[in-house]
Design a protein around this motif. Structure first.
Motif, PDB file in Angstrom:
ATOM      1  N   GLY A   1      69.768   0.074   5.846  1.00 47.07           N
ATOM      2  CA  GLY A   1      70.998  -0.351   5.194  1.00 47.07           C
ATOM      3  C   GLY A   1      70.843  -0.340   3.679  1.00 47.07           C
ATOM      4  N   ARG A   2      71.863   0.100   2.996  1.00 44.28           N
ATOM      5  CA  ARG A   2      71.806   0.288   1.544  1.00 44.28           C
ATOM      6  C   ARG A   2      71.364  -0.978   0.804  1.00 44.28           C
ATOM      7  NH1 ARG A   2      73.904   4.070  -1.781  1.00 44.28           N
ATOM      8  NH2 ARG A   2      74.938   5.070  -0.008  1.00 44.28           N
ATOM      9  N   LEU A   3      71.858  -2.133   1.218  1.00 40.89           N
ATOM     10  CA  LEU A   3      71.568  -3.362   0.480  1.00 40.89           C
ATOM     11  C   LEU A   3      70.192  -3.934   0.791  1.00 40.89           C
ATOM     12  CD1 LEU A   3      75.043  -5.134   0.683  1.00 40.89           C
ATOM     13  CD2 LEU A   3      74.109  -3.738  -1.158  1.00 40.89           C
TER      14      LEU A   3
ATOM     15  N   ALA B   1      73.492  -2.743  12.719  1.00 41.11           N
ATOM     16  CA  ALA B   1      73.372  -2.526  14.153  1.00 41.11           C
ATOM     17  C   ALA B   1      73.633  -1.049  14.407  1.00 41.11           C
ATOM     18  CB  ALA B   1      74.370  -3.386  14.923  1.00 41.11           C
ATOM     19  N   LEU B   2      73.091  -0.542  15.500  1.00 41.56           N
ATOM     20  CA  LEU B   2      73.202   0.875  15.816  1.00 41.56           C
ATOM     21  C   LEU B   2      73.837   1.035  17.184  1.00 41.56           C
ATOM     22  CD1 LEU B   2      69.596   1.729  14.646  1.00 41.56           C
ATOM     23  CD2 LEU B   2      71.708   2.256  13.399  1.00 41.56           C
ATOM     24  N   ARG B   3      74.903   1.830  17.236  1.00 46.46           N
ATOM     25  CA  ARG B   3      75.663   2.025  18.477  1.00 46.46           C
ATOM     26  C   ARG B   3      75.413   3.429  19.022  1.00 46.46           C
ATOM     27  NH1 ARG B   3      82.321   1.873  18.692  1.00 46.46           N
ATOM     28  NH2 ARG B   3      82.585   3.128  20.588  1.00 46.46           N
ATOM     29  N   TYR B   4      75.075   3.482  20.307  1.00 43.96           N
ATOM     30  CA  TYR B   4      74.965   4.768  21.000  1.00 43.96           C
ATOM     31  C   TYR B   4      76.037   4.807  22.084  1.00 43.96           C
ATOM     32  CZ  TYR B   4      73.416   8.357  24.242  1.00 43.96           C
ATOM     33  OH  TYR B   4      73.383   9.455  25.073  1.00 43.96           O
ATOM     34  N   ASP B   5      76.861   5.850  22.074  1.00 40.35           N
ATOM     35  CA  ASP B   5      77.911   6.015  23.071  1.00 40.35           C
ATOM     36  C   ASP B   5      77.426   6.964  24.156  1.00 40.35           C
ATOM     37  OD1 ASP B   5      79.971   4.366  21.963  1.00 40.35           O
ATOM     38  OD2 ASP B   5      80.209   5.860  20.384  1.00 40.35           O
ATOM     39  N   ASP B   6      77.099   6.410  25.305  1.00 37.99           N
ATOM     40  CA  ASP B   6      76.654   7.212  26.445  1.00 37.99           C
ATOM     41  C   ASP B   6      77.842   8.008  26.974  1.00 37.99           C
ATOM     42  OD1 ASP B   6      75.689   8.250  28.811  1.00 37.99           O
ATOM     43  OD2 ASP B   6      74.984   6.333  29.618  1.00 37.99           O
ATOM     44  N   PRO B   7      77.765   9.333  26.972  1.00 41.78           N
ATOM     45  CA  PRO B   7      78.931  10.121  27.412  1.00 41.78           C
ATOM     46  C   PRO B   7      79.277   9.926  28.881  1.00 41.78           C
ATOM     47  CG  PRO B   7      77.024  11.533  27.075  1.00 41.78           C
ATOM     48  CD  PRO B   7      76.659  10.198  26.537  1.00 41.78           C
TER      49      PRO B   7
ATOM     50  N   VAL C   1      62.929   7.039  11.515  1.00 43.11           N
ATOM     51  CA  VAL C   1      62.722   5.623  11.809  1.00 43.11           C
ATOM     52  C   VAL C   1      63.796   4.847  11.061  1.00 43.11           C
ATOM     53  CG1 VAL C   1      60.967   5.450   9.984  1.00 43.11           C
ATOM     54  CG2 VAL C   1      61.112   3.675  11.734  1.00 43.11           C
ATOM     55  N   VAL C   2      64.467   3.959  11.783  1.00 40.98           N
ATOM     56  CA  VAL C   2      65.526   3.142  11.205  1.00 40.98           C
ATOM     57  C   VAL C   2      65.052   1.694  11.173  1.00 40.98           C
ATOM     58  CG1 VAL C   2      67.931   2.419  11.339  1.00 40.98           C
ATOM     59  CG2 VAL C   2      67.263   4.669  12.212  1.00 40.98           C
ATOM     60  N   THR C   3      65.157   1.064  10.013  1.00 38.65           N
ATOM     61  CA  THR C   3      64.829  -0.353   9.875  1.00 38.65           C
ATOM     62  C   THR C   3      66.138  -1.135   9.858  1.00 38.65           C
ATOM     63  OG1 THR C   3      62.853   0.214   8.591  1.00 38.65           O
ATOM     64  CG2 THR C   3      63.621  -2.070   8.483  1.00 38.65           C
ATOM     65  N   THR C   4      66.290  -2.042  10.819  1.00 37.42           N
ATOM     66  CA  THR C   4      67.573  -2.742  10.951  1.00 37.42           C
ATOM     67  C   THR C   4      67.841  -3.714   9.811  1.00 37.42           C
ATOM     68  OG1 THR C   4      66.604  -4.468  12.348  1.00 37.42           O
ATOM     69  CG2 THR C   4      67.595  -2.550  13.463  1.00 37.42           C
TER      70      THR C   4
END
Length: 218
Positions: free
Chosen positions: A97-99, A139-145, A70-73
Motif C-alpha cells: 500500500g502506498r502509505l 486487503a486482496l480480493r480474488y474472484d474465483d470464476p 510478494v505483497v505486504t498487506t
C-alpha cells in the motif's frame, strides 16, 4: 485432505485447490503469522502474501517454481521480517500500500492504491485500501470464476472483529467504515476470509456481528 485453514507455527501448510488457483497457507514466527502462497494453475506463476518470518520455510514453500511477486498487506514488523531475504532469494517484485510502503525494509516496486489489480500469470487480485489498523493497509480480493470471492485481509478483519486500532476512536471508525463499505457491502456471505493470524472465516459468519462491533468500539 480437505482444506480447513488451521495451521500452526512449525507445522505443514494447508493447501486449498481452486479451479484456477492453489492457495497454500503457512503459519510462521512467534506471533503465529499467516503467510499465503498463491499459484496460478495455468502458468505456474506464484505470488506470496506477507513474508512474515522464517525465510527458510518460505523459500522452501515457494520451491523451484520461483516467485513473481510478494505483497505486504501492511507495515507492521511481524508481517515483513522475512521480506528482504525472500526478495533476495527469488528476485520477486514487491507490492505494498502506498502509505505503508516507506516503512518497509526493502524498496517497493509497485505502490498499491485502492482498486488496483495485481496480476500473476493468468490470475488477478484486486486491492482494497482499508485505513485504521495502519494508514496504508490493503486487503486482496480474488474472484474465483467458478465459485465465490476470496479475501486476504491482513490484520484488518478476523473472526470476531476488525483489527486493532489501539483504542483510537477515529481509527476504529475509519477501519469499520472501510471494512463495511468495501468488503461486506459488495460481497456475498460465501466470501472466504483469510486473515493475517489465526483461523479463516466467511463474511456471512461475521456479518450479523457488525452492530455489536460498532457498539463495543473495537
Amino acid at each position: 485432505m480437505p482444506y480447513t485453514g488451521h495451521v500452526t507455527p512449525g507445522g505443514p501448510a494447508d493447501v486449498r485447490e481452486l479451479p484456477d488457483l492453489v492457495v497454500s497457507k503457512l503459519s510462521v514466527g512467534p506471533m503465529d503469522n499467516n503467510v499465503y502462497l498463491l499459484r496460478c494453475r495455468a502458468t505456474g506463476a506464484q505470488l506470496l502474501i506477507d513474508a512474515a518470518a522464517e525465510p527458510e520455510a518460505l523459500i522452501g514453500l515457494i520451491g523451484a517454481s520461483g516467485l513473481a511477486a510478494v505483497v505486504t498487506t501492511h507495515a507492521h514488523r511481524d508481517h515483513w521480517q522475512a521480506l528482504a531475504d525472500v526478495v533476495r532469494a527469488t528476485g520477486a517484485r514487491t507490492h505494498a500500500g502506498r502509505l505503508d510502503a516507506p516503512a518497509l525494509p526493502v524498496p517497493t516496486d509497485v505502490l498499491v492504491d485502492d482498486g488496483d489489480e495485481i496480476a500473476f500469470g493468468a490470475c488477478r487480485l484486486t486491492a482494497r485500501h482499508l485505513t485504521g489498523h495502519t494508514p496504508g493497509s490493503v486487503a486482496l480480493r480474488y474472484d474465483d470464476p467458478e465459485g465465490h470471492p476470496h479475501l486476504f485481509t491482513g490484520d484488518c478483519l478476523f473472526p470476531g472483529g476488525i483489527g486493532n486500532t489501539r483504542n483510537d476512536p477515529a481509527a476504529f471508525a475509519s477501519l469499520l467504515h472501510d471494512v463495511e463499505t468495501k468488503l461486506f457491502a459488495p460481497l456475498p456471505d460465501e466470501t472466504w476470509v483469510y486473515p493475517g493470524h489465526g483461523a479463516d472465516t466467511t463474511l456471512g459468519a461475521e456479518r450479523p456481528a457488525l452492530p455489536a462491533w460498532r457498539e463495543r468500539g473495537w
